[in-house]
Design a protein around this motif. Structure first.
Motif, PDB file in Angstrom:
ATOM      1  N   LEU A  41       0.863  -1.269   0.046  1.00 57.65           N
ATOM      2  CA  LEU A  41       0.011   0.056  -0.077  1.00 57.65           C
ATOM      3  C   LEU A  41       0.739   1.240   0.005  1.00 57.65           C
ATOM      4  N   GLN A  42       1.818   1.390   0.888  1.00 56.72           N
ATOM      5  CA  GLN A  42       2.716   2.208   0.597  1.00 56.72           C
ATOM      6  C   GLN A  42       3.589   2.656  -0.635  1.00 56.72           C
ATOM      7  N   THR A  49       1.047   9.512  -5.228  1.00 52.91           N
ATOM      8  CA  THR A  49       1.075  10.953  -4.739  1.00 52.91           C
ATOM      9  C   THR A  49       2.652  11.401  -4.904  1.00 52.91           C
ATOM     10  N   GLY A  50       3.547  10.613  -5.290  1.00 52.45           N
ATOM     11  CA  GLY A  50       4.891  10.895  -5.168  1.00 52.45           C
ATOM     12  C   GLY A  50       5.391  11.050  -3.920  1.00 52.45           C
ATOM     13  N   GLN A  51       4.615  10.487  -2.923  1.00 48.88           N
ATOM     14  CA  GLN A  51       5.022  10.843  -1.450  1.00 48.88           C
ATOM     15  C   GLN A  51       5.354   9.381  -0.812  1.00 48.88           C
ATOM     16  N   LYS A  60     -11.232  14.866   1.724  1.00 45.92           N
ATOM     17  CA  LYS A  60     -12.294  14.632   0.874  1.00 45.92           C
ATOM     18  C   LYS A  60     -11.737  14.179  -0.423  1.00 45.92           C
ATOM     19  N   GLY A  61     -10.848  13.166  -0.330  1.00 45.49           N
ATOM     20  CA  GLY A  61     -10.345  12.656  -1.655  1.00 45.49           C
ATOM     21  C   GLY A  61      -9.004  13.379  -2.347  1.00 45.49           C
ATOM     22  N   THR A  62      -8.762  14.609  -1.737  1.00 41.77           N
ATOM     23  CA  THR A  62      -7.767  15.383  -2.149  1.00 41.77           C
ATOM     24  C   THR A  62      -6.544  15.242  -1.412  1.00 41.77           C
ATOM     25  N   HIS A  63      -5.266  14.737  -1.910  1.00 42.68           N
ATOM     26  CA  HIS A  63      -4.066  14.687  -1.483  1.00 42.68           C
ATOM     27  C   HIS A  63      -3.826  15.824  -0.670  1.00 42.68           C
ATOM     28  N   ASN A  67       2.713  15.506   7.241  1.00 43.63           N
ATOM     29  CA  ASN A  67       2.305  16.249   8.504  1.00 43.63           C
ATOM     30  C   ASN A  67       2.694  17.846   8.384  1.00 43.63           C
ATOM     31  N   ASP A  68       3.729  18.217   7.872  1.00 46.56           N
ATOM     32  CA  ASP A  68       4.237  19.588   7.677  1.00 46.56           C
ATOM     33  C   ASP A  68       3.111  20.308   6.754  1.00 46.56           C
ATOM     34  N   ASP A  69       2.606  19.638   5.709  1.00 48.08           N
ATOM     35  CA  ASP A  69       1.702  20.330   4.792  1.00 48.08           C
ATOM     36  C   ASP A  69       0.430  20.434   5.515  1.00 48.08           C
ATOM     37  N   THR A  70      -0.197  19.472   6.319  1.00 47.10           N
ATOM     38  CA  THR A  70      -1.466  19.498   7.038  1.00 47.10           C
ATOM     39  C   THR A  70      -1.427  20.415   8.080  1.00 47.10           C
TER      40      THR A  70
END
Length: 85
Positions: A41-42, A49-51, A60-63, A67-70
């Protein structure tokens, strides 16, 4: 809200704590407790996502990112706006 996480990851813990503090429902997938499915899965998340790192957050389905971004989105009010808070 979906968080792909690992139980021992401090950054994942911070993301989950943020969502708990915001009082939002979220689903957590702990990749390190999924046996052989976790690494697969990873790898699929990396391709999507490239991550490769966790947490890997979807709102809501959007990447959203990690943590930093969130955390940045929460500080700026963007996360709350996406969640309708």
């Amino acid at each position: 809200m979906v968080v792909f996480s690992k139980t021992y990851c401090g950054f994942s813990t911070k993301t989950k704590e943020l969502f708990t503090e915001l009082g939002v429902d979220f689903k957590v997938h702990e990749l390190d407790t999924m046996g052989d499915d976790g690494p697969a899965l990873q790898m699929a998340l990396l391709q999507m996502t490239g991550q490769r790192s966790v947490p890997n957050v979807f709102v809501k389905g959007t990447h959203m990112g990690g943590n930093d971004d969130t955390q940045a989105a929460a500080r700026e009010g963007k996360l709350q706006e996406m969640l309708g808070l």
